[in-house]
Design a protein around this motif. Structure first.
Motif, PDB file in Angstrom:
ATOM      1  N   TYR A  50       0.650  -0.955  -0.151  1.00 19.22           N
ATOM      2  CA  TYR A  50      -0.210  -0.236   0.189  1.00 19.22           C
ATOM      3  C   TYR A  50       1.029   1.094   0.233  1.00 19.22           C
ATOM      4  CZ  TYR A  50       1.148  -0.602   4.860  1.00 19.22           C
ATOM      5  OH  TYR A  50       1.681  -0.734   6.123  1.00 19.22           O
ATOM      6  N   VAL A  51       2.210   1.286  -0.053  1.00 19.94           N
ATOM      7  CA  VAL A  51       3.154   2.763   0.102  1.00 19.94           C
ATOM      8  C   VAL A  51       3.642   2.423  -0.892  1.00 19.94           C
ATOM      9  CG1 VAL A  51       3.971   2.354   2.411  1.00 19.94           C
ATOM     10  CG2 VAL A  51       5.061   0.748   0.699  1.00 19.94           C
ATOM     11  N   ALA A  52       3.052   2.177  -2.145  1.00 16.54           N
ATOM     12  CA  ALA A  52       3.712   2.584  -3.907  1.00 16.54           C
ATOM     13  C   ALA A  52       4.049   3.959  -4.356  1.00 16.54           C
ATOM     14  CB  ALA A  52       2.674   2.136  -4.534  1.00 16.54           C
ATOM     15  N   SER A  53       3.165   4.801  -3.638  1.00 16.51           N
ATOM     16  CA  SER A  53       3.417   6.339  -4.106  1.00 16.51           C
ATOM     17  C   SER A  53       4.186   6.679  -2.909  1.00 16.51           C
ATOM     18  CB  SER A  53       2.023   7.465  -3.305  1.00 16.51           C
ATOM     19  OG  SER A  53       2.434   6.968  -1.870  1.00 16.51           O
ATOM     20  N   PHE A  54       5.069   6.047  -2.086  1.00 14.81           N
ATOM     21  CA  PHE A  54       6.282   6.485  -1.568  1.00 14.81           C
ATOM     22  C   PHE A  54       7.753   6.332  -2.279  1.00 14.81           C
ATOM     23  CE2 PHE A  54       3.363   6.828   2.176  1.00 14.81           C
ATOM     24  CZ  PHE A  54       3.771   8.005   3.227  1.00 14.81           C
ATOM     25  N   LEU A 158       4.458   6.518  11.175  1.00 19.59           N
ATOM     26  CA  LEU A 158       3.434   4.197  11.876  1.00 19.59           C
ATOM     27  C   LEU A 158       2.036   4.786  11.331  1.00 19.59           C
ATOM     28  CD1 LEU A 158       5.261   4.666  15.563  1.00 19.59           C
ATOM     29  CD2 LEU A 158       5.711   3.089  12.985  1.00 19.59           C
ATOM     30  N   HIS A 159       2.236   6.226  10.950  1.00 22.21           N
ATOM     31  CA  HIS A 159       0.518   6.880  10.994  1.00 22.21           C
ATOM     32  C   HIS A 159       0.181   6.423   9.556  1.00 22.21           C
ATOM     33  CE1 HIS A 159       3.230  11.021   9.706  1.00 22.21           C
ATOM     34  NE2 HIS A 159       3.572  10.174   9.179  1.00 22.21           N
ATOM     35  N   HIS A 160       1.920   5.942   8.563  1.00 20.76           N
ATOM     36  CA  HIS A 160       0.922   5.376   6.850  1.00 20.76           C
ATOM     37  C   HIS A 160       0.671   4.218   7.280  1.00 20.76           C
ATOM     38  CE1 HIS A 160       1.313   9.708   5.731  1.00 20.76           C
ATOM     39  NE2 HIS A 160       3.004   9.577   5.781  1.00 20.76           N
ATOM     40  N   GLY A 161       0.048   3.470   8.249  1.00 22.51           N
ATOM     41  CA  GLY A 161      -0.226   1.885   7.268  1.00 22.51           C
ATOM     42  C   GLY A 161      -1.276   1.496   8.105  1.00 22.51           C
ATOM     43  N   PRO A 162      -1.893   1.168   8.370  1.00 22.54           N
ATOM     44  CA  PRO A 162      -3.501   0.489   9.121  1.00 22.54           C
ATOM     45  C   PRO A 162      -3.467  -0.375  10.478  1.00 22.54           C
ATOM     46  CG  PRO A 162      -2.386  -1.493   7.472  1.00 22.54           C
ATOM     47  CD  PRO A 162      -1.027  -0.932   7.355  1.00 22.54           C
ATOM     48  N   ASP A 163      -1.770  -0.707  10.795  1.00 26.14           N
ATOM     49  CA  ASP A 163      -1.799  -1.008  11.846  1.00 26.14           C
ATOM     50  C   ASP A 163      -0.593   0.026  13.056  1.00 26.14           C
ATOM     51  OD1 ASP A 163      -1.947  -1.974  14.566  1.00 26.14           O
ATOM     52  OD2 ASP A 163      -1.281  -3.805  13.725  1.00 26.14           O
ATOM     53  N   PRO A 164      -0.573   1.192  13.274  1.00 22.58           N
ATOM     54  CA  PRO A 164       0.517   2.285  13.490  1.00 22.58           C
ATOM     55  C   PRO A 164       0.457   1.651  15.250  1.00 22.58           C
ATOM     56  CG  PRO A 164      -1.733   3.637  13.063  1.00 22.58           C
ATOM     57  CD  PRO A 164      -2.197   1.566  13.241  1.00 22.58           C
ATOM     58  N   ARG A 165       0.195   1.316  15.812  1.00 19.25           N
ATOM     59  CA  ARG A 165       0.255   0.859  17.263  1.00 19.25           C
ATOM     60  C   ARG A 165       0.875  -0.189  17.248  1.00 19.25           C
ATOM     61  NH1 ARG A 165       2.470  -0.760  21.105  1.00 19.25           N
ATOM     62  NH2 ARG A 165       1.054  -0.769  22.680  1.00 19.25           N
ATOM     63  N   GLY A 166      -0.067  -1.466  16.072  1.00 20.83           N
ATOM     64  CA  GLY A 166       1.211  -2.361  16.049  1.00 20.83           C
ATOM     65  C   GLY A 166       2.811  -2.487  15.907  1.00 20.83           C
ATOM     66  N   ALA A 167       2.738  -1.527  14.620  1.00 23.72           N
ATOM     67  CA  ALA A 167       4.546  -1.679  13.750  1.00 23.72           C
ATOM     68  C   ALA A 167       4.889  -0.845  15.066  1.00 23.72           C
ATOM     69  CB  ALA A 167       3.882  -0.322  12.916  1.00 23.72           C
ATOM     70  N   PHE A 168       4.684  -0.069  15.924  1.00 23.43           N
ATOM     71  CA  PHE A 168       4.894   0.830  17.415  1.00 23.43           C
ATOM     72  C   PHE A 168       5.391  -0.076  18.102  1.00 23.43           C
ATOM     73  CE2 PHE A 168       5.496   1.687  21.149  1.00 23.43           C
ATOM     74  CZ  PHE A 168       6.059   3.436  21.653  1.00 23.43           C
ATOM     75  N   ARG A 169       5.171  -1.333  18.393  1.00 22.81           N
ATOM     76  CA  ARG A 169       5.390  -2.139  19.079  1.00 22.81           C
ATOM     77  C   ARG A 169       6.267  -2.951  19.122  1.00 22.81           C
ATOM     78  NH1 ARG A 169       1.488  -5.924  18.625  1.00 22.81           N
ATOM     79  NH2 ARG A 169      -0.339  -4.580  20.018  1.00 22.81           N
ATOM     80  N   ASP A 253       3.372  14.057  -0.149  1.00 23.01           N
ATOM     81  CA  ASP A 253       3.338  12.950   0.403  1.00 23.01           C
ATOM     82  C   ASP A 253       2.065  13.453   1.995  1.00 23.01           C
ATOM     83  OD1 ASP A 253       5.475  11.922   2.487  1.00 23.01           O
ATOM     84  OD2 ASP A 253       4.557  12.790   3.772  1.00 23.01           O
ATOM     85  N   TRP A 254       1.622  14.664   1.766  1.00 23.69           N
ATOM     86  CA  TRP A 254       0.469  14.362   2.060  1.00 23.69           C
ATOM     87  C   TRP A 254      -0.700  13.748   1.553  1.00 23.69           C
ATOM     88  CZ3 TRP A 254      -0.227  16.300   7.293  1.00 23.69           C
ATOM     89  CH2 TRP A 254      -2.121  16.039   7.726  1.00 23.69           C
ATOM     90  N   TYR A 255      -1.281  14.054  -0.285  1.00 22.70           N
ATOM     91  CA  TYR A 255      -2.205  14.256  -0.354  1.00 22.70           C
ATOM     92  C   TYR A 255      -1.877  12.274  -1.146  1.00 22.70           C
ATOM     93  CZ  TYR A 255      -4.463  18.422   0.909  1.00 22.70           C
ATOM     94  OH  TYR A 255      -4.864  19.299   1.380  1.00 22.70           O
ATOM     95  N   ALA A 256      -1.169  12.398  -1.354  1.00 25.40           N
ATOM     96  CA  ALA A 256      -0.668  10.506  -1.951  1.00 25.40           C
ATOM     97  C   ALA A 256      -1.451   9.723  -1.318  1.00 25.40           C
ATOM     98  CB  ALA A 256       0.422  10.436  -2.768  1.00 25.40           C
ATOM     99  N   PRO A 257      -0.405   9.379   0.050  1.00 23.22           N
ATOM    100  CA  PRO A 257      -0.893   7.701   0.721  1.00 23.22           C
ATOM    101  C   PRO A 257      -2.132   7.596   1.054  1.00 23.22           C
ATOM    102  CG  PRO A 257       1.307   9.361   1.532  1.00 23.22           C
ATOM    103  CD  PRO A 257       0.241  10.162   1.053  1.00 23.22           C
TER     104      PRO A 257
END
Ligand SMILES: C[S@@+](CC[C@H](N)C(=O)[O-])C[C@H]1O[C@@H](n2cnc3c(N)ncnc32)[C@H](O)[C@@H]1O
Length: 316
Positions: A50-54, A158-169, A253-257
């Motif tokens: 899901y991060v192709a825009s990056f 971490l805010h650019h994924g479906p599970d920020p808390r999981g990525a943080f962990r 970076d703001w409008y594509a992800p």
């Protein structure tokens, strides 16, 4: 790069079963048999998803600005890069590699992980540094050993994924006891700002790049107009960075992800505490000034962050 040497291989783990991988033509998990190729010198433990825009963004825009990167790194990690010599550092979501490069220049051993093809830009940026390894991987399934890094930082990721808390962990667990973690996430703004932003992004994230990029160039022009650039951007986000390339890149970076979540300081501090971190500090933003401070404290500055650093408890 220390990429193919024993030190890196010691750090690598199968993202499925967390066991060490063996090196051959590919990295291979001895238990589950999963294999992971290396291409362009980059071990690939995940596809772009899901991060192709990056991938597009970081390979297209050259954003390294030495002085600014140094200052941003200090502000967003609370660490002076000059103190990194000999340290093992994880850049969690390294994008095009500007902060991995900075840490390497100051003598750190750096592992940069990113899910997107931005790893190719990061790799070419850091190629002259033998102590940098860039890996394509997912932070929620990190292909790295736990409890080994002196410092991990994650700036705007971490805010650019479906599970920020999981990525943080997963990132938090890679830091060794006594090591430091610094995380910067988007701040949650006032409800009207959040509603408008969600409505705008519901459209922009569906636009093809050939349409969105010119729109971001147009916003780059808006961001250069005095007065307008400091007022209208409290309503809807656009960059007013003085550098044209960074302005257009920031807009994209703001409008594509696909994913973009916004958070509170309390929430982020809770995450640190739940993962066994002490000495939590809320890091202040780069900009100061009475009006800015007031707007920031009242969550009115769109695109600003919540930024916390902490030390992993030794007993955990
Ligand atoms: C806004 S960029 C920040 C890049 C870099 N930290 C910087 O400040 O230059 C966010 C990055 O997070 C990466 N990313 C998002 N979700 C990820 C995940 N689950 N695993 C690894 N990287 C991820 C994206 O590919 C992107 O390069």
């Amino acid at each position: 790069m220390f990429l193919m040497n024993a030190e890196l291989i010691e750090l690598l783990r199968c993202p499925d079963c967390s066991l060490p991988v063996e090196e051959g033509d590919q990295f291979r998990c001895a238990k589950c048999g999963a294999s992971y190729p290396t291409s362009q010198g980059i071990p690939r433990f995940a596809g772009e998803g899901y991060v192709a825009s990056f991938g597009r963004q970081w390979n297209r825009y050259d954003v390294v600005r030495d002085e600014e990167d140094e200052a941003t790194f200090r502000i967003k990690t609370g660490v002076d890069a000059r103190d990194l010599s000999g340290k093992l550092v994880l850049d969690a979501g390294c994008g095009g590699g500007r902060y991995a490069l900075l840490a390497a220049r100051h003598g750190a051993k750096v592992v940069g992980v990113d899910l997107s093809s931005a790893v190719e830009k990061a790799q070419s940026l850091c190629q002259e540094f033998p102590d940098v390894a860039i890996i394509q991987g997912d932070l929620t399934r990190l292909p790295l050993a736990e409890g080994v890094f002196d410092l991990a930082f994650s700036i705007g990721v971490l805010h650019h994924g479906p599970d920020p808390r999981g990525a943080f962990r997963e990132v938090a667990r890679r830091v060794k006891p006594g090591g430091r973690l610094a995380v910067w996430l988007y701040r949650r703004n006032s409800p009207p700002q959040e509603w408008l932003n969600s409505a705008l992004r519901a459209v922009t994230t569906r636009l093809p790049a050939r349409i969105l990029e010119p729109l971001c160039v147009g916003l780059g022009l808006v961001g250069s107009i005095p007065v307008v650039r400091r007022t209208l951007n409290k309503v809807a986000n656009f960059s007013n960075h003085p550098d044209w390339t960074l302005r257009v890149c920031d807009n994209y970076d703001w409008y594509a992800p696909r994913y973009q979540s916004h958070h509170t300081v309390e929430e982020l501090k809770t995450w640190f505490a739940e993962e066994g971190y002490d000495d939590l500090v809320e890091l202040p933003p780069a900009r100061q000034g009475r009006l800015y401070d007031w707007a920031y404290r009242n969550d009115l500055v769109i695109g600003s962050g919540v930024n916390v650093a902490g030390t992993r408890r030794s007993s955990e």
